[in-house]
Structure formats: C-alpha cells, structure tokens
Design a protein around this motif. Structure first.
Motif, PDB file in Angstrom:
ATOM      1  N   LEU A 403     -16.673  -3.229  16.642  1.00 34.10           N
ATOM      2  CA  LEU A 403     -17.458  -4.371  17.260  1.00 34.10           C
ATOM      3  C   LEU A 403     -16.951  -5.133  18.168  1.00 34.10           C
ATOM      4  O   LEU A 403     -17.731  -5.276  19.217  1.00 34.10           O
ATOM      5  N   LEU A 404     -15.873  -5.552  18.369  1.00 25.02           N
ATOM      6  CA  LEU A 404     -15.055  -6.224  19.373  1.00 25.02           C
ATOM      7  C   LEU A 404     -15.317  -5.352  20.685  1.00 25.02           C
ATOM      8  O   LEU A 404     -15.642  -5.954  21.708  1.00 25.02           O
ATOM      9  N   PHE A 405     -14.956  -3.894  20.846  1.00 23.38           N
ATOM     10  CA  PHE A 405     -14.832  -3.188  21.917  1.00 23.38           C
ATOM     11  C   PHE A 405     -16.277  -3.202  22.270  1.00 23.38           C
ATOM     12  O   PHE A 405     -16.620  -3.204  23.336  1.00 23.38           O
ATOM     13  N   GLN A 406     -17.261  -3.067  21.325  1.00 25.97           N
ATOM     14  CA  GLN A 406     -18.583  -2.730  21.648  1.00 25.97           C
ATOM     15  C   GLN A 406     -19.444  -4.145  22.469  1.00 25.97           C
ATOM     16  O   GLN A 406     -20.005  -4.119  23.402  1.00 25.97           O
ATOM     17  N   LYS A 407     -18.913  -5.333  22.079  1.00 27.45           N
ATOM     18  CA  LYS A 407     -19.155  -6.659  22.792  1.00 27.45           C
ATOM     19  C   LYS A 407     -18.713  -6.662  24.207  1.00 27.45           C
ATOM     20  O   LYS A 407     -19.145  -7.303  25.061  1.00 27.45           O
ATOM     21  N   GLN A 408     -17.560  -5.826  24.251  1.00 26.25           N
ATOM     22  CA  GLN A 408     -16.863  -5.918  25.691  1.00 26.25           C
ATOM     23  C   GLN A 408     -17.404  -4.795  26.511  1.00 26.25           C
ATOM     24  O   GLN A 408     -16.867  -4.469  27.665  1.00 26.25           O
ATOM     25  N   GLY A 409     -18.083  -3.816  25.909  1.00 28.04           N
ATOM     26  CA  GLY A 409     -18.735  -2.786  26.878  1.00 28.04           C
ATOM     27  C   GLY A 409     -17.481  -1.419  26.839  1.00 28.04           C
ATOM     28  O   GLY A 409     -17.446  -0.726  27.863  1.00 28.04           O
ATOM     29  N   ARG A 410     -16.428  -1.662  25.978  1.00 23.61           N
ATOM     30  CA  ARG A 410     -15.277  -0.485  26.139  1.00 23.61           C
ATOM     31  C   ARG A 410     -15.535   0.644  25.560  1.00 23.61           C
ATOM     32  O   ARG A 410     -15.117   0.897  24.347  1.00 23.61           O
ATOM     33  N   GLU A 411     -16.538   1.654  26.155  1.00 22.21           N
ATOM     34  CA  GLU A 411     -17.080   2.674  25.507  1.00 22.21           C
ATOM     35  C   GLU A 411     -16.172   3.672  24.893  1.00 22.21           C
ATOM     36  O   GLU A 411     -16.307   4.177  23.953  1.00 22.21           O
ATOM     37  N   GLY A 412     -14.968   3.949  25.806  1.00 26.88           N
ATOM     38  CA  GLY A 412     -14.098   4.847  25.587  1.00 26.88           C
ATOM     39  C   GLY A 412     -13.411   4.706  24.077  1.00 26.88           C
ATOM     40  O   GLY A 412     -13.200   5.465  23.144  1.00 26.88           O
ATOM     41  N   GLU A 413     -12.847   3.406  24.326  1.00 26.47           N
ATOM     42  CA  GLU A 413     -12.159   2.995  22.977  1.00 26.47           C
ATOM     43  C   GLU A 413     -13.086   2.819  21.681  1.00 26.47           C
ATOM     44  O   GLU A 413     -12.832   2.948  20.570  1.00 26.47           O
ATOM     45  N   LEU A 414     -14.258   2.345  22.078  1.00 29.08           N
ATOM     46  CA  LEU A 414     -15.255   2.179  20.912  1.00 29.08           C
ATOM     47  C   LEU A 414     -15.572   3.681  20.469  1.00 29.08           C
ATOM     48  O   LEU A 414     -15.783   3.503  18.937  1.00 29.08           O
ATOM     49  N   GLU A 415     -15.760   4.664  21.219  1.00 29.57           N
ATOM     50  CA  GLU A 415     -16.058   5.897  20.554  1.00 29.57           C
ATOM     51  C   GLU A 415     -14.742   6.437  19.828  1.00 29.57           C
ATOM     52  O   GLU A 415     -14.986   6.883  18.513  1.00 29.57           O
ATOM     53  N   GLU A 416     -13.513   6.175  20.137  1.00 33.99           N
ATOM     54  CA  GLU A 416     -12.408   6.517  19.398  1.00 33.99           C
ATOM     55  C   GLU A 416     -12.295   5.765  18.086  1.00 33.99           C
ATOM     56  O   GLU A 416     -11.962   6.246  17.153  1.00 33.99           O
ATOM     57  N   MET A 417     -12.459   4.457  18.046  1.00 33.37           N
ATOM     58  CA  MET A 417     -12.366   3.754  17.046  1.00 33.37           C
ATOM     59  C   MET A 417     -13.652   4.093  15.915  1.00 33.37           C
ATOM     60  O   MET A 417     -13.302   4.259  14.786  1.00 33.37           O
ATOM     61  N   ASN A 418     -14.797   4.587  16.653  1.00 34.99           N
ATOM     62  CA  ASN A 418     -15.784   4.950  15.586  1.00 34.99           C
ATOM     63  C   ASN A 418     -15.578   6.262  14.953  1.00 34.99           C
ATOM     64  O   ASN A 418     -15.879   6.395  13.777  1.00 34.99           O
ATOM     65  N   ARG A 419     -15.031   6.867  15.667  1.00 33.03           N
ATOM     66  CA  ARG A 419     -14.422   8.393  14.980  1.00 33.03           C
ATOM     67  C   ARG A 419     -13.584   8.006  14.042  1.00 33.03           C
ATOM     68  O   ARG A 419     -13.729   8.816  13.205  1.00 33.03           O
ATOM     69  N   ASP A 420     -12.610   7.233  14.327  1.00 34.54           N
ATOM     70  CA  ASP A 420     -11.485   6.808  13.167  1.00 34.54           C
ATOM     71  C   ASP A 420     -12.117   6.458  12.005  1.00 34.54           C
ATOM     72  O   ASP A 420     -11.904   6.714  10.681  1.00 34.54           O
ATOM     73  N   ALA A 421     -13.164   5.510  12.360  1.00 32.66           N
ATOM     74  CA  ALA A 421     -13.859   4.705  11.161  1.00 32.66           C
ATOM     75  C   ALA A 421     -14.677   5.791  10.223  1.00 32.66           C
ATOM     76  O   ALA A 421     -14.374   5.634   9.186  1.00 32.66           O
ATOM     77  N   LEU A 422     -15.290   6.633  11.183  1.00 32.79           N
ATOM     78  CA  LEU A 422     -16.077   7.927  10.293  1.00 32.79           C
ATOM     79  C   LEU A 422     -15.049   8.719   9.267  1.00 32.79           C
ATOM     80  O   LEU A 422     -15.369   8.772   8.419  1.00 32.79           O
ATOM     81  N   LYS A 423     -14.098   9.114  10.116  1.00 34.17           N
ATOM     82  CA  LYS A 423     -13.204   9.893   9.492  1.00 34.17           C
ATOM     83  C   LYS A 423     -12.621   9.164   7.999  1.00 34.17           C
ATOM     84  O   LYS A 423     -12.554  10.003   7.028  1.00 34.17           O
ATOM     85  N   ARG A 424     -12.210   8.025   8.182  1.00 35.59           N
ATOM     86  CA  ARG A 424     -11.626   7.430   7.037  1.00 35.59           C
ATOM     87  C   ARG A 424     -12.522   6.849   5.868  1.00 35.59           C
ATOM     88  O   ARG A 424     -12.392   7.182   4.709  1.00 35.59           O
ATOM     89  N   THR A 425     -13.580   6.558   6.474  1.00 36.56           N
ATOM     90  CA  THR A 425     -14.756   6.054   5.529  1.00 36.56           C
ATOM     91  C   THR A 425     -15.147   7.215   4.605  1.00 36.56           C
ATOM     92  O   THR A 425     -15.651   7.114   3.406  1.00 36.56           O
ATOM     93  N   GLU A 426     -15.354   8.434   5.377  1.00 37.93           N
ATOM     94  CA  GLU A 426     -15.860   9.476   4.535  1.00 37.93           C
ATOM     95  C   GLU A 426     -14.700  10.090   3.581  1.00 37.93           C
ATOM     96  O   GLU A 426     -14.888  10.548   2.383  1.00 37.93           O
ATOM     97  N   LYS A 427     -13.396  10.043   3.841  1.00 40.87           N
ATOM     98  CA  LYS A 427     -12.574  10.255   3.183  1.00 40.87           C
ATOM     99  C   LYS A 427     -12.254   9.394   1.654  1.00 40.87           C
ATOM    100  O   LYS A 427     -12.262   9.649   0.758  1.00 40.87           O
TER     101      LYS A 427
END
Length: 462
Positions: A403-427
């Motif tokens: 969410l912090l990356f989203q607030k700053q418009g850091r799209e590349g890091e936001l995508e990476e963080m969201n992929r990591d979040a999805l992987k961990r949450t699904e596991k």
C-alpha cells in the motif's frame, strides 16, 4: 559397575544421579539440583563434591554458558533407569515430580527465561504420570506456555498450552470436582487458549459456563467473576459481537471500580477493554476519552514503561488515527515502540514489532513515506525471523508495504510486492480464501495499469 562404585564412594552423588535420570536429559539447571531438597545439595561444598564425582565418571557433562546447566547421555539415562528396582523407580520419579512442583516458578515476564529452562523437565516428569500431582504444576506450566504463545504468536505454544491446561483441569478436578471455584481460572485460561487456536465456539461456550457458575457460586462482585466477564467480552469482541461485548465491559468497569477502587489494576484493565469495544462500534470520541483515562491511571499505578501501560498507549494511538489526529498518534506509537524495545520486551518481541508496524502506518498517513518504508521493513524483517514468512502478522506487513508503494506510484515495486503477497497468502490460506482473492484482485489491478491485459483478465476471472 560404575554406578555401584559411585554409590560406594559418594552416596550423595548416586542419589543426585537417580534424580537427574527422571528429568529431561538436556539443559538441566544447576539451580534445580541445588534446590532439590536432597541431603547436602543446598551446601555448595557437598554439591560440588557430588556433581564433580558424576562428571569425573563421565555420567554427566557441564555445558559452557552464562547459566550453569548439565547434560546426561541418553544411554546413561536409560541404563540407570533399568538398573533401579521398581520401588526405586516409583520413589525417584515421585521425587522428581515433587521437585518440579515446588520449583517451577509462577510466570512473570522477567522470569520467562527460568520458565523456559524448567519447562522440558516439567514435561518429562509429568509425561504419562500415574502418580498423584497437584494441578498447580500443570497450571503454572500452561500459563507459561500461553504467555510464550502470546509473545511469539506461536501456534505450537498455544497447542501445548491447551494440552497442559486440560491436564491441569483433570488433575485439579479429581481433587475438588469439576465445578469447584478453584477450577474457574484454569477453565478461563483454557478458553482464551482455544480462542487463539481458532476454536471460537468452544471458547465461548466454556467462558459462558465459567461466568455463569462464578455468578452463582461467588457472586457478581467478586474479582474472579469480573475477570471471567472481561474474558468473555474479549472473545465476543473478537467474534464481532460488539454490542454484548460493550455491555459486559461496562458492567465489569462499574463493578470493578465499586469493589476494588478506581485505580486498581483490574479497574484500569476494564477501562482499556471498554475503550477498545467503543472503538469497535465506531464511537471514537468516547473511546478516546476512556482510553486517556486508562493511560493516566496505568501511568500512575504501574509506571510509564510497564507493558500494560504501553498497550494502552498503543490503543489510544489507534483511536487517534481513526479521528485523523495523526501527529499525536505518531508520538504515542513512538513512545510505545521505544518503551517496548528498551525497557519492557526487547527489540524482537512480537509486540515491539507490532509497534513498529503501527508507527509505519501512522507515518504513511502523514505522507512521510521514506520513514514509513524504513519502519515497515523493520517490522517485516523482524516478523519473518520471529514468526515465519506466511504468518498472518508477516503478511499484514507485506500488505501495508504494498500500500505504501501504491501511495507513491512505485508501480514496478508494487507489482513485485503484490506477487509476493499473493504467493505467500495462497500458501498460507489456500486459493479460495478471501485474503487470497483480495491479493489476486490487487495484482490484477496493477498489471492492468501496466498494459498486461491478458494476465489481468485471467486474474480477474480467478
């Protein structure tokens, strides 16, 4: 043959070894042996003579470290147990049990390391025991395990605590009966443990039973009854039954203040709990007023850096955030963090990491993004080490960093963080869990904005 020579040359050493073989064979505290009540073991010279004899014959070894502890080889333990007669086994097992019953400390945060050191030995002497035992040993063991589980948010500790609480209930119940008042505190703590394990229905049923029995047997104004009332309210609040939780907290505060006084620790706990319930109902101004009173009271009674005071300060900061009073909330979160880190709990305690997480969120709301990221990464790194990569608290830190990356418009890091979040949450939860679905949606939104429409469509469909 070696044991017989020890018994002939130094009978006190032989008796000490007979006791030791019924403890856990590793990390045997010297303090436990000197307080065993065996003849001469409280005398430093006689103890050194006896323990030296055992070390000299390679029966035990002394480990290096700040706290003197000993270790027994597995084969030595097995051989001595087999060497003893049935009557001797009974005698020395009961002796070990009595030593642990007497020496295992009441849990206090500052004594947690002693509890941790003694716990394996308490488990060893009670495992499969058919001998009479005071349920208070089980109770003290379970209180420590529950406290350790709370500190570490460790599911395994809670599971162990549940087992020991049930054994404490069984041991005490045999002596006094299942509905005796001495059972209430054990049953209440068992219910809180079940609640932490996600067994919410059983926890609520047990607490209602204990509360109703306490009302009938002890009366509505007794501290034990009021404690049951607060615990029931806490479980109900966690289950979303906010109105009943508020009602119980109001009753508890009124009765506790009347019977124990406005500045008793139990009264201040009731005040904190009621403030939390009011916040859950969206009554933020009332919650703030009540929480300020609780902070002031706990500061006077317990001190500014007591763990309970810091919890109330943290709770006040949360309600101030709800009221958009971000600067004061930041100050209070910093105070809670510094107090927990430096004085109360240490830098790696789960509550310290929670303070770092909450401070990061307040800094984000103040648009101080660089400071917020630094603090949130500290919380994330600590939680990964302490709790593991898929623990709910760790995932919460990842979500907030995204969410912090989203607030700053850091799209590349936001995508990476969201992929990591999805992987961990699904596991952690599986593909159909609401948190997993939310992570899919968040990732889909990010990749759609980046023009990856095919992947976004697939994620949206999932």
């Amino acid at each position: 043959v070696t044991f017989e020579r020890i018994a002939e040359q130094e009978p006190a050493a032989a008796d000490l070894l007979k006791l030791i073989v019924f403890l856990d064979r590793q990390n045997i505290p010297e303090e436990l042996l000197t307080q065993s009540n065996l003849p001469g073991m409280d005398n430093p010279i006689e103890f050194r003579t006896a323990i030296g004899k055992l070390i000299g014959f390679s029966m035990i070894t002394k480990k290096r470290g700040d706290i003197p502890v000993y270790e027994l080889h597995r084969l030595v333990q097995q051989s001595i147990r087999e060497y003893l007669t049935a009557d001797e086994v009974t005698h020395w097992r009961n002796t070990a049990l009595e030593v642990m019953w007497r020496c295992f400390p009441q849990y206090k945060h500052e004594r947690r390391h002693v509890c941790s050191l003694y716990l394996p030995h308490a488990l060893a002497v009670t495992k499969g025991s058919v001998y009479p035992i005071d349920g208070s040993l089980y109770y003290r063991m379970a209180v420590y395990l529950f406290s350790a589980g709370s500190a570490l948010h460790d599911l395994r500790r809670y599971e162990e605590a549940e087992d020991i609480y049930r054994r404490a209930l069984e041991g005490t119940g045999k002596n006094v009966g299942p509905d005796h008042p001495s059972m209430y505190h054990i049953m209440s703590n068992l219910a809180l443990t079940l609640n932490e394990l996600g067994k919410h229905d059983e926890a609520e049923r047990l607490l209602r039973r204990v509360f109703e029995n306490s009302l009938k047997v002890l009366g509505p104004d007794k501290p034990e009854t009021l404690r049951m009332m607060r615990n029931l309210a806490s479980v109900l609040h966690g289950r979303g039954n906010l109105i009943e939780a508020q009602s119980l907290n109001q009753q508890a505060l009124k009765m506790t203040s009347k019977t124990l006084g406005p500045e008793h620790c139990d009264t201040l706990t009731s005040m904190n709990n009621l403030a939390t319930a009011l916040r859950g109902l969206g009554q933020y101004e009332k919650s703030e007023e009540m929480q300020r009173r609780a902070v002031e009271g706990r500061e006077r009674v317990l001190g500014r850096k007591h763990p309970d005071t810091l919890t109330t300060i943290s709770n006040l900061a949360l309600v101030l955030e709800d009221l958009n009073k971000y600067r004061e909330a930041e100050e209070l979160h910093r105070r809670a963090l510094e107090g927990r880190e430096e004085e109360a709990l240490g830098s790696e305690h789960s509550m310290t990491l929670l303070s770092a997480h909450e401070l990061a969120r307040a800094l984000r709301d103040l648009e101080r993004y660089e400071e917020a990221e630094e603090m949130q990464r500290r919380a994330l790194d600590g939680r990964e080490r302490l709790l593991g990569p898929e623990h709910p608290d760790t995932l919460d830190s990842i979500y907030n960093l995204a969410l912090l990356f989203q607030k700053q418009g850091r799209e590349g890091e936001l995508e990476e963080m969201n992929r990591d979040a999805l992987k961990r949450t699904e596991k952690a939860y599986g593909p159909s869990h609401p948190d997993t679905v939310r992570c899919m949606y968040n990732l889909a939104s990010v990749v759609y904005r980046q023009g990856k429409h095919v992947e976004a469509e697939e994620l949206y469909r999932q």
